[in-house]
Design a protein around this motif. Structure first.
Motif, PDB file in Angstrom:
ATOM      1  N   ARG A  27       0.762  -1.018  -0.195  1.00 36.52           N
ATOM      2  CA  ARG A  27       0.019   0.060   0.121  1.00 36.52           C
ATOM      3  C   ARG A  27       0.867   1.191   0.035  1.00 36.52           C
ATOM      4  N   SER A  29       1.477   5.051   1.346  1.00 38.43           N
ATOM      5  CA  SER A  29       1.323   5.628   2.394  1.00 38.43           C
ATOM      6  C   SER A  29       0.885   7.143   2.258  1.00 38.43           C
ATOM      7  N   ILE A  34      -5.691   7.708   3.209  1.00 41.29           N
ATOM      8  CA  ILE A  34      -5.967   6.563   4.257  1.00 41.29           C
ATOM      9  C   ILE A  34      -7.008   7.273   5.309  1.00 41.29           C
ATOM     10  N   ASP A  46      -9.919  -2.579   4.293  1.00 41.04           N
ATOM     11  CA  ASP A  46      -9.539  -1.503   4.634  1.00 41.04           C
ATOM     12  C   ASP A  46      -9.174  -1.478   6.056  1.00 41.04           C
ATOM     13  N   LYS A  49      -5.759   0.210   7.424  1.00 44.14           N
ATOM     14  CA  LYS A  49      -5.835   1.653   7.688  1.00 44.14           C
ATOM     15  C   LYS A  49      -5.689   2.364   9.056  1.00 44.14           C
TER      16      LYS A  49
ATOM     17  N   SER B   7       1.444  -2.345   9.208  1.00 44.27           N
ATOM     18  CA  SER B   7       0.731  -1.191   9.034  1.00 44.27           C
ATOM     19  C   SER B   7       0.840  -0.464  10.318  1.00 44.27           C
ATOM     20  N   ASN B  69       1.135  -9.672   1.903  1.00 45.24           N
ATOM     21  CA  ASN B  69      -0.152  -9.364   1.586  1.00 45.24           C
ATOM     22  C   ASN B  69      -0.479 -10.049   0.158  1.00 45.24           C
ATOM     23  N   HIS B  73      -1.382  -2.410  -4.252  1.00 46.42           N
ATOM     24  CA  HIS B  73      -2.553  -1.510  -4.602  1.00 46.42           C
ATOM     25  C   HIS B  73      -1.912  -0.283  -5.062  1.00 46.42           C
TER      26      HIS B  73
END
Lengths: 136, 139
Positions: A27, A29, A34, A46, A49, B7, B69, B73
């Motif tokens: 992903r 940043s 986000i 999601d 996030k 994350s 993952n 994306h």
């Protein structure tokens, strides 16, 4: 030297955080995106996030506990500047699909022409705004 | 699960980077934008540091999929449209007014500074208003 080392180190850490998210989770940043997506109805894919955003706050809490003197926030603004400025940042980042982290740090690194242009525009507009503030 | 941990870790690191570079300090940011006044060039090095790392990693780490993952994306758009231009202008004005962008706005919540909270709420309001304006435009 003080004005170069800390910013450079901070930037490298930001880049590392960004790269970690990309290589680890796939992903970008882009913080405005986000954040914006978490105020919509959340879907399971999601959920990462929320953890990223939580991390942003956990980081500052840790800093406040461990080294509060190195965390300085000087705000010398009128309520109008805060409210209007905040509103424009929220609206503008959504309309423009990104901010300094999304377009500036990630987009430029990917050589995205959208991001390079967006960054040039918001930096020059910011410069003009500050210049006008000084004159008005 | 690991995705959530990575994350979180990325967020923590990002926050630390923002604090060390002083990008969470509006005075510093406005100093950078004060090109015609007393210019503080620090932000240039923050961007340099961040982009250098990202550029190398984004370009040279060739993987078919992220480590923890399924798929990457990544943004796919390449077009320049009025939204990008207008949005960037509006963001620039807001950023120039308060010296705060979304990342620092969130990071600074921990300080419980009431001005920061006010900024954050205003920013969220702007994002929500956009959502409805956008729906309105599309119709």
């Amino acid at each position: 030297m003080n004005n170069i080392l800390a910013p450079l180190l901070g930037g490298i850490i930001i880049g590392t955080a960004s790269s970690l998210l990309l290589i680890g989770v796939g992903r970008i940043s882009g913080i405005s995106s986000i954040l914006a997506q978490t105020i919509s109805r959340p879907v399971k894919e999601d959920f990462w996030k929320y953890f990223f955003l939580l991390g942003l706050v956990v980081g500052s809490i840790l800093f406040l506990i461990i080294s509060p003197k190195d965390y300085e926030v000087a705000l010398d603004l009128s309520k109008t500047e805060i409210i209007l400025g905040g509103f424009l940042v929220g609206l503008g980042t959504r309309l423009g699909s990104g901010c300094t982290s999304g377009h500036g740090v990630c987009g430029i690194s990917r050589l995205s022409r959208r991001s390079i242009l967006a960054t040039l525009i918001f930096i020059s507009t910011g410069v003009l705004t500050v210049a006008l503030k000084g004159v008005l | 699960m690991v995705v959530y941990f990575i994350s979180l870790l990325s967020g923590v690191l990002f926050s630390v980077g923002l604090i060390i570079s002083e990008m969470v300090n509006p005075a510093k940011v406005i100093g950078f934008l004060d090109v015609f006044g007393e210019w503080d060039y620090s932000l240039v090095f923050v961007m340099l540091g961040a982009i250098s790392v990202n550029f190398v990693v984004f370009k040279f780490v060739k993987k078919e999929k992220p480590i923890f993952n399924g798929v990457f994306h990544l943004p796919t758009r390449n077009d320049i449209d009025w939204r990008l231009l207008t949005g960037s202008v509006l963001f620039g004005v807001g950023w120039g007014m308060a010296g705060i962008c979304p990342g620092p706005a969130i990071v600074n919540l921990a300080s419980m500074n009431s001005d920061m909270l006010l900024f954050f709420v205003s920013m969220i309001s702007g994002m929500i208003i956009y959502k409805y304006l956008n729906r309105f435009i599309k119709e």
